[in-house]
Design a protein around this motif. Structure first.
Motif, PDB file in Angstrom:
ATOM      1  N   ARG A   8      12.277  33.024  13.336  1.00 48.44           N
ATOM      2  CA  ARG A   8      11.295  33.134  14.405  1.00 48.44           C
ATOM      3  C   ARG A   8       9.903  32.720  13.957  1.00 48.44           C
ATOM      4  N   LEU A   9       9.546  33.019  12.712  1.00 47.73           N
ATOM      5  CA  LEU A   9       8.230  32.566  12.241  1.00 47.73           C
ATOM      6  C   LEU A   9       8.162  31.043  12.222  1.00 47.73           C
ATOM      7  N   LEU A  10       9.278  30.451  11.828  1.00 50.87           N
ATOM      8  CA  LEU A  10       9.380  28.996  11.830  1.00 50.87           C
ATOM      9  C   LEU A  10       9.154  28.464  13.236  1.00 50.87           C
ATOM     10  N   PHE A  11       9.842  29.096  14.190  1.00 52.82           N
ATOM     11  CA  PHE A  11       9.726  28.690  15.582  1.00 52.82           C
ATOM     12  C   PHE A  11       8.280  28.804  16.059  1.00 52.82           C
ATOM     13  N   VAL A  12       7.654  29.960  15.743  1.00 54.13           N
ATOM     14  CA  VAL A  12       6.280  30.171  16.211  1.00 54.13           C
ATOM     15  C   VAL A  12       5.342  29.135  15.599  1.00 54.13           C
ATOM     16  N   SER A  13       5.519  28.841  14.311  1.00 54.89           N
ATOM     17  CA  SER A  13       4.578  27.884  13.714  1.00 54.89           C
ATOM     18  C   SER A  13       4.775  26.488  14.289  1.00 54.89           C
ATOM     19  N   VAL A  14       6.028  26.152  14.602  1.00 52.06           N
ATOM     20  CA  VAL A  14       6.254  24.847  15.224  1.00 52.06           C
ATOM     21  C   VAL A  14       5.613  24.813  16.616  1.00 52.06           C
ATOM     22  N   VAL A  15       5.753  25.929  17.358  1.00 54.16           N
ATOM     23  CA  VAL A  15       5.148  25.986  18.694  1.00 54.16           C
ATOM     24  C   VAL A  15       3.629  25.826  18.588  1.00 54.16           C
ATOM     25  N   VAL A  16       3.039  26.496  17.581  1.00 52.86           N
ATOM     26  CA  VAL A  16       1.581  26.395  17.418  1.00 52.86           C
ATOM     27  C   VAL A  16       1.174  24.950  17.167  1.00 52.86           C
ATOM     28  N   ILE A  17       1.914  24.267  16.287  1.00 54.68           N
ATOM     29  CA  ILE A  17       1.565  22.869  15.994  1.00 54.68           C
ATOM     30  C   ILE A  17       1.701  22.023  17.257  1.00 54.68           C
ATOM     31  N   LEU A  18       2.788  22.245  18.012  1.00 58.21           N
ATOM     32  CA  LEU A  18       2.991  21.477  19.238  1.00 58.21           C
ATOM     33  C   LEU A  18       1.854  21.720  20.225  1.00 58.21           C
ATOM     34  N   PHE A  19       1.447  23.001  20.354  1.00 62.76           N
ATOM     35  CA  PHE A  19       0.341  23.335  21.254  1.00 62.76           C
ATOM     36  C   PHE A  19      -0.914  22.568  20.863  1.00 62.76           C
ATOM     37  N   LEU A  20      -1.193  22.579  19.557  1.00 63.91           N
ATOM     38  CA  LEU A  20      -2.412  21.921  19.087  1.00 63.91           C
ATOM     39  C   LEU A  20      -2.364  20.429  19.376  1.00 63.91           C
ATOM     40  N   ILE A  21      -1.148  19.851  19.326  1.00 59.68           N
ATOM     41  CA  ILE A  21      -1.045  18.416  19.583  1.00 59.68           C
ATOM     42  C   ILE A  21      -1.106  18.131  21.084  1.00 59.68           C
ATOM     43  N   LEU A  22      -0.381  18.949  21.868  1.00 53.33           N
ATOM     44  CA  LEU A  22      -0.239  18.639  23.294  1.00 53.33           C
ATOM     45  C   LEU A  22      -1.415  19.131  24.128  1.00 53.33           C
ATOM     46  N   ARG A  23      -1.963  20.275  23.777  1.00 51.40           N
ATOM     47  CA  ARG A  23      -3.089  20.804  24.560  1.00 51.40           C
ATOM     48  C   ARG A  23      -4.199  21.186  23.583  1.00 51.40           C
ATOM     49  N   PRO A  24      -4.844  20.152  23.024  1.00 50.30           N
ATOM     50  CA  PRO A  24      -5.728  20.372  21.879  1.00 50.30           C
ATOM     51  C   PRO A  24      -6.910  21.289  22.172  1.00 50.30           C
ATOM     52  N   ARG A  25      -7.274  21.458  23.434  1.00 50.38           N
ATOM     53  CA  ARG A  25      -8.452  22.300  23.666  1.00 50.38           C
ATOM     54  C   ARG A  25      -8.040  23.733  23.983  1.00 50.38           C
ATOM     55  N   GLY A  26      -6.784  24.059  23.732  1.00 45.70           N
ATOM     56  CA  GLY A  26      -6.328  25.418  23.963  1.00 45.70           C
ATOM     57  C   GLY A  26      -5.698  25.555  25.332  1.00 45.70           C
ATOM     58  N   LEU A  27      -5.030  26.692  25.556  1.00 49.81           N
ATOM     59  CA  LEU A  27      -4.387  26.923  26.846  1.00 49.81           C
ATOM     60  C   LEU A  27      -5.415  26.883  27.957  1.00 49.81           C
ATOM     61  N   PHE A  28      -6.523  27.563  27.727  1.00 53.02           N
ATOM     62  CA  PHE A  28      -7.598  27.582  28.719  1.00 53.02           C
ATOM     63  C   PHE A  28      -8.873  27.088  28.052  1.00 53.02           C
ATOM     64  N   PRO A  29      -9.200  25.824  28.240  1.00 52.71           N
ATOM     65  CA  PRO A  29     -10.357  25.245  27.568  1.00 52.71           C
ATOM     66  C   PRO A  29     -11.645  25.946  27.985  1.00 52.71           C
ATOM     67  N   GLN A  30     -12.634  25.855  27.113  1.00 58.97           N
ATOM     68  CA  GLN A  30     -13.918  26.475  27.448  1.00 58.97           C
ATOM     69  C   GLN A  30     -14.484  25.795  28.678  1.00 58.97           C
ATOM     70  N   ARG A  31     -15.168  26.593  29.488  1.00 62.46           N
ATOM     71  CA  ARG A  31     -15.729  26.043  30.719  1.00 62.46           C
ATOM     72  C   ARG A  31     -17.195  25.729  30.495  1.00 62.46           C
ATOM     73  N   GLN A  32     -17.653  24.750  31.285  1.00 60.44           N
ATOM     74  CA  GLN A  32     -19.063  24.411  31.138  1.00 60.44           C
ATOM     75  C   GLN A  32     -19.912  25.549  31.656  1.00 60.44           C
ATOM     76  N   ARG A  33     -21.035  25.720  30.997  1.00 61.11           N
ATOM     77  CA  ARG A  33     -21.950  26.739  31.492  1.00 61.11           C
ATOM     78  C   ARG A  33     -22.466  26.324  32.858  1.00 61.11           C
ATOM     79  N   SER A  34     -22.520  27.271  33.795  1.00 59.33           N
ATOM     80  CA  SER A  34     -23.113  26.928  35.081  1.00 59.33           C
ATOM     81  C   SER A  34     -24.272  27.869  35.334  1.00 59.33           C
ATOM     82  N   TYR A  35     -25.336  27.324  35.821  1.00 63.24           N
ATOM     83  CA  TYR A  35     -26.538  28.129  36.023  1.00 63.24           C
ATOM     84  C   TYR A  35     -26.787  28.295  37.515  1.00 63.24           C
ATOM     85  N   GLY A  36     -27.135  29.497  37.919  1.00 53.05           N
ATOM     86  CA  GLY A  36     -27.450  29.740  39.315  1.00 53.05           C
ATOM     87  C   GLY A  36     -26.233  29.495  40.183  1.00 53.05           C
ATOM     88  N   GLY A  37     -26.418  29.490  41.472  1.00 49.57           N
ATOM     89  CA  GLY A  37     -25.320  29.193  42.386  1.00 49.57           C
ATOM     90  C   GLY A  37     -24.165  30.143  42.164  1.00 49.57           C
TER      91      GLY A  37
END
Lengths: 305, 391
Positions: free
Chosen positions: B361-390
């Motif tokens: 399972r550790l093997l599986f998790v580390s492979v999943v982590v590498i795949l995530f980093l390759i496929l969705r490099p900015r993370g599951l939920f990328p940082q959002r731009q700061r919005s001011y006002g409104g």
């Protein structure tokens, strides 16, 4: 001379050699890619397992007294195989992070290291148990009344030869010139009809093969090898490369010797020193980086606006 | 694309409150399913559903935009639904104490990941010592509780103060070093702390500390079950609610810091340290502050952990723990509070629920982590731009 002192000095030189071999890989790869290949220790640690496996195969095929020849073949196999694994690690994983922020590559290589450890643990027969590792050079060297165990002599002399060889390769051969060109600027190197990908593959092979030698020596010196030895060895090798100055080969050697020296001195003088060895080694790392933030021989880069 | 048009789209396909409630209930249901599922097939199916959701968001960023916009519109409703879900959560896990345990651990890891996020996410400072400050917090409170009879409530501030002092100490080298060199300083610090805990006699050596007394609140011992409405919640529910409060505090401080000048300064350092310096931002101070804040929160998590399991050993606080926390932040999405929490939950639950792969399972998790980093490099939920006002 005091025989205990001699023993400490020999031990220092042996550990320094082993750390040097690991640190050179970190330094080479960082100089070329600006990437910390955190799984380098784990990749290197594959070598002792390949060596053990092939030794068993050879003994199985030839019978009991295969001797030195079999050991040499097993070592060579292990070094080449590990070098190829290094190239494979680059192809499969590290290459994809060349343009990403440094932290991503770092985390990816940490995960890669875990994967390699788990592969050994899961697929090598009884991989989670420690394995006895034979001494690569048995016997003693006698001279003028005294005698020295052979293995430390072999380790130290081989390391000196390998370091000289790598230095020669980097600075006196066309391939070395290409490597340094790519390290300087891959895009311009491409214009000079150098293929960066080939250079990357070659450097990964070189770094991993040298690391493999270090891991083999480590296993042989300790007499035992386990799937997770690569973590600590990798961390120490990385530290050696950093306090020496990342990207500098003589720095890596200096750093490795310094860490090994601290370990030996602590082991010899502090009560219960063996267990505090790592504490002092890493305190040295922190201190060094506070005093000289880019390592002993590292160049301080002046940032231009 | 959203980059040019961060404002809320006028015509959402569905009314915002519906989207909010549906998203939260589905999320809670997925988590519940993952926790209670026993058969591998169901677990893999649930993971496939999640993967499909992320794939959909990857292909059509508009979906994600719409959901975020809906949450922005009916923020109060989202908060209330979330609170209700969190409060009634233990009632669905009455029989499943193991699931409850996993949730508590995941909550504590979320706090740790949020703590690290102040540095890694906000200011791009690599810190491999979160595990160490977590350990300092845990050991401080355990020692105080065992030797001097401090209660949980008294050790919380004490542990935080000690850990923050260490955080300041660790932050000092960051004035001169950065990038890989700073990363190494934090690694070295983590190893030194771990080795000390492992070797000193008054920390119990490799055996750790045993017999940390159970805390109590208003005469209610945390060892005894909670009885409400005729339901009998297992004793772990006490620690569940405590961890939820802790995570709530962590989220609140993350939000407040993000919206303050401090968060702005950290983001400026992340964008360009030199430019930040020439803007008159005291870079050294804000870097040290990031270390201190991380240590402060990590100590809280460590204290709750120590009292929860009542037994700690150096192996709970190794270099690999720090790396796991870092992976949570990066997989979840740097500088995105929600993403970091999702990352913490996923990486806590995955290895546990994949026991069917037992040895692999550790093997599986580390492979999943590498795949995530390759496929969705900015993370599951990328940082959002700061919005001011409104909005």
């Amino acid at each position: 001379m005091d025989s205990l002192l001699v023993q400490h000095i020999i031990n220092w030189a042996v550990m320094g050699s082993i750390y040097t071999l690991i640190a050179i890989g970190f330094s080479l790869l960082f100089g070329l890619l600006n990437v910390i290949h955190f799984s380098h220790g784990d990749v290197s640690m594959i070598a002792p397992f390949v060596a053990l496996g092939s030794l068993q195969l050879i003994f199985g095929a030839i019978g009991g007294d295969a001797g030195l020849f079999a050991i040499l073949i097993a070592l060579a196999l292990a070094i080449v195989a590990t070098g190829l694994v290094g190239v494979g690690a680059d192809r499969l994983v590290i290459r994809r992070f060349r343009k990403s922020p440094a932290m991503m590559a770092l985390v990816a290589t940490v995960a890669l290291g875990t994967a390699i450890r788990e592969l050994i643990r899961g697929f090598y027969p009884q991989g989670s148990n420690p394995k006895a590792f034979p001494t690569i050079a048995d016997g003693f060297l006698s001279f003028g009344g005294g005698r020295l165990p052979l293995q430390p002599v072999v380790i130290i002399l081989t390391t000196i030869a390998v370091v000289a060889l790598v230095w020669f390769l980097l600075h006196k051969t066309p391939t070395g010139t290409r490597i340094r060109a790519v390290a300087e600027d891959p895009d311009t190197a491409l214009l000079m009809s150098i293929r960066p990908d080939r250079i990357f593959a070659f450097t990964f092979f070189l770094a991993s093969a040298v690391g493999a030698l270090g891991a083999l020596f480590f296993a042989s010196h300790a007499g035992v090898v386990r799937f997770d030895f690569g973590v600590q060895l990798g961390l120490i090798g990385f530290s050696a490369a950093v306090i020496g100055g990342l990207g500098s080969m003589s720095g890596a050697v200096l750093g490795a010797l310094a860490i090994a020296a601290v370990e030996s001195v602590v082991q010899a003088t502090v009560p219960d020193g063996a267990s505090y060895r790592l504490v002092f080694a890493f305190l040295l790392v922190i201190l060094m980086l506070c005093l000289r933030p880019s390592g002993i021989l590292g160049k301080t880069v002046q940032e231009k606006v | 694309m959203s980059a040019q048009n961060p404002s809320v789209p006028d015509n959402l396909a569905l009314p915002a409150p519906l989207v909010v409630i549906a998203a939260q209930v589905i999320g809670a249901a997925l988590l519940w399913g993952l926790l209670t599922a026993e058969s591998t097939l169901v677990i893999l199916l649930l993971l496939a559903v999640m993967a499909a959701a992320f794939a959909a968001m990857q292909i059509r960023p508009q979906i994600e935009e719409n959901i975020v916009a809906a949450f922005r519109r009916s923020r109060r409703l989202a908060l209330m639904v979330g609170l209700v879900l969190v409060l009634i959560w233990p009632f669905f896990l009455i029989k499943n104490t193991y699931g409850m345990h996993l949730v508590i651990v995941a909550l504590l890891y979320s706090v740790l990941a949020l703590a690290l996020n102040f540095q890694l996410g906000s200011a791009n400072i690599p810190n491999f010592a979160t595990g160490a400050t977590y350990g300092i917090g845990a050991y401080t409170s355990a020692l105080l509780a065992i030797n001097y009879g401090f209660s949980l409530w008294a050790t919380l501030p004490a542990a935080a103060i000690v850990a923050t002092a260490f955080g300041f100490l660790l932050g000092i080298p960051s004035m001169r070093t950065k990038d890989s060199y700073l990363a190494l300083v934090t690694i070295a610090f983590g190893i030194v702390i771990h080795q000390m805990l492992n070797n000193l006699s008054w920390t119990g050596g490799p055996n750790g500390l045993v017999g940390i007394p159970a805390p109590s609140l208003f005469g209610h011992s945390f060892m005894s079950p909670i009885n409400v409405f005729g339901y009998r919640l297992p004793a772990q529910a006490n620690f569940y609610y405590l961890s939820v409060v802790l995570l709530g505090l962590a989220i609140l401080s993350a939000k407040r810091l993000h919206e303050s000048r401090i968060g702005l300064a950290w983001n400026a350092i992340r964008a360009d340290e030199l430019a930040a310096k020439s803007q008159g931002i005291n870079v050294a101070w804000y870097k040290i502050l990031a270390f201190a804040v991380d240590a402060f929160l990590a100590a809280f998590a460590g204290t709750v952990y120590a009292f929860y399991v009542s037994y700690i050993s150096p192996d709970n606080f190794t270099f690999l723990v720090s790396v796991t926390i870092m992976t949570m932040v990066i997989v979840g999405g740097m500088d995105n509070t929600f993403g970091v929490i999702v990352g913490a939950f996923l990486l806590t639950l995955l290895p546990e629920k994949l026991r069917i792969f037992s040895d692999y399972r550790l093997l599986f998790v580390s492979v999943v982590v590498i795949l995530f980093l390759i496929l969705r490099p900015r993370g599951l939920f990328p940082q959002r731009q700061r919005s001011y006002g409104g909005h």
